[in-house]
Design an enzyme around this catalytic site. Structure first.
Site, PDB file in Angstrom:
ATOM      1  N   TYR A   1      74.420  62.033  73.704  1.00 40.09           N
ATOM      2  CA  TYR A   1      75.576  61.523  74.454  1.00 40.09           C
ATOM      3  C   TYR A   1      75.851  60.064  74.067  1.00 40.09           C
ATOM      4  O   TYR A   1      76.984  59.681  73.756  1.00 40.09           O
ATOM      5  CB  TYR A   1      75.271  61.645  75.946  1.00 40.09           C
TER       6      TYR A   1
ATOM      7  N   LYS B   1      79.002  58.222  72.139  1.00 42.47           N
ATOM      8  CA  LYS B   1      79.807  57.162  72.769  1.00 42.47           C
ATOM      9  C   LYS B   1      79.902  55.939  71.865  1.00 42.47           C
ATOM     10  O   LYS B   1      80.948  55.308  71.779  1.00 42.47           O
ATOM     11  CB  LYS B   1      79.227  56.796  74.141  1.00 42.47           C
TER      12      LYS B   1
ATOM     13  N   GLY C   1      88.222  67.577  85.141  1.00 39.82           N
ATOM     14  CA  GLY C   1      86.882  67.006  85.338  1.00 39.82           C
ATOM     15  C   GLY C   1      86.833  65.957  86.435  1.00 39.82           C
ATOM     16  O   GLY C   1      87.820  65.715  87.141  1.00 39.82           O
TER      17      GLY C   1
END
Ligand code: SER
Length: 312
Positions: free
Chosen positions: A142, A146, A11
């Protein structure tokens, strides 16, 4: 750090971190892993690679045993915009994946680095100079994952004494590997489009200010945090990490200093705009500066100059 495993090594962050770690600790000491093979020869040919799906504990423990891993950089994750279209997958990879890595790390006595994000904040968080400890009620899946990741890392440290450490990254800008599916990705695309077409159509408003960072600073931050004296780390997980902040209009101005006829247009994507509007504009990173001497090196002008030089 003697034997390191990097997940998500193909990534945007992993492809540069793996190479930097190999330069620092030796090629054979750093095992790259991902669910796809690296195509970049600098990454592919410089050291060991393992196929690891972080949702499969057997993949993880097998590689950890075989390579006698003592430090994990767990980077495999889905980003914000794509996470909103595939929330269940975001939860599975970003939370179940972290749990699997923490469990394996605990069993094998490893230190673990976890990348959190400005996405861990939400619309009720103060947007300017966002404090280290503040309201965290994100409105994206997301962001939810987190916050959970930050808390799990705290818990594994408290409960098991595991050496977990982490950073809240701003938007990251790099030229080697493109990001995939983030809200801050415009700040990467804009450079390629400026060079190819002298024009970029931005999906965020001209005045959307977000915290950002050039990848060399981010790589250095991860290595410095993991090498920091443990006794000095009070916050340990999820340090706010500041560097630069800018709007699309300001970024376009900095490009125009090199490409005077560059033009930016705006076609606002409401989905990504509302994510950006829920995130901080600037971060207070005094905890990182005090506890492990964090100091960014790249200004907006220096980053733009280097990005354009590297991409041309
Ligand atoms: N850069 C990430 C994103 O936009 C935030 O951490 O999703």
């Amino acid at each position: 750090m003697k034997r390191i495993l990097v997940t998500g090594a193909v990534g945007q962050i992993g492809s540069e971190l793996t190479v930097a770690l190999r330069q620092r600790y030796g090629d054979s000491a750093v095992v790259a892993s991902d669910v796809k093979l690296p195509s970049d020869p600098a990454l592919r040919d410089s050291g060991p690679f393992e196929f690891i799906d972080c949702l499969n504990p057997h993949h993880i423990t097998r590689a950890m045993q075989m390579h006698r891993i003592d430090t994990i950089f767990h980077l495999a994750a889905l980003l914000s915009a794509v996470g909103e279209t595939r929330p269940l997958q975001a939860w599975q990879l970003n939370v179940d994946g972290v749990v699997n890595m923490l469990e394996a790390g605990r069993q094998y006595g490893c230190a673990l680095f976890f990348p959190s994000s400005i996405g861990a904040f939400g619309p009720e968080t103060p947007r300017k100079k966002t404090p280290q400890v503040t309201i965290q009620r994100p409105t994206t899946m997301y962001g939810v994952t987190k916050v959970v990741g930050e808390l799990l890392c705290d818990d594994y440290h408290r409960r098991f004494g595991m050496d977990t450490r982490g950073l809240r990254f701003p938007g990251l800008i790099s030229y080697k590997t493109d990001p995939g599916g983030g809200t801050t990705d415009y700040a990467v695309d804009i450079y390629r489009q400026a060079i190819a077409h002298k024009q970029y159509t931005c999906y965020l408003r001209a005045d959307s200010r977000l915290p950002m960072m050039y990848m060399p600073d981010a790589i250095r931050a991860m290595i410095e945090l993991m090498e920091a004296e443990p006794g000095k780390l009070k916050h340990r997980n999820a340090y706010n990490l500041g560097a630069i902040d800018f709007t699309p209009a300001e970024l376009a101005d900095s490009i125009r200093a090199h490409i005077p006829d560059f033009r930016i247009d705006y076609a606002v994507d409401p989905r990504r705009q509302s994510i950006a509007d829920s995130w901080p504009e600037t971060l207070d990173d005094s905890a990182a500066r005090e506890e492990w001497r964090w100091s960014p090196r790249y200004s907006l002008a220096a980053m733009t100059e280097d990005m354009l030089r590297q991409l041309l």
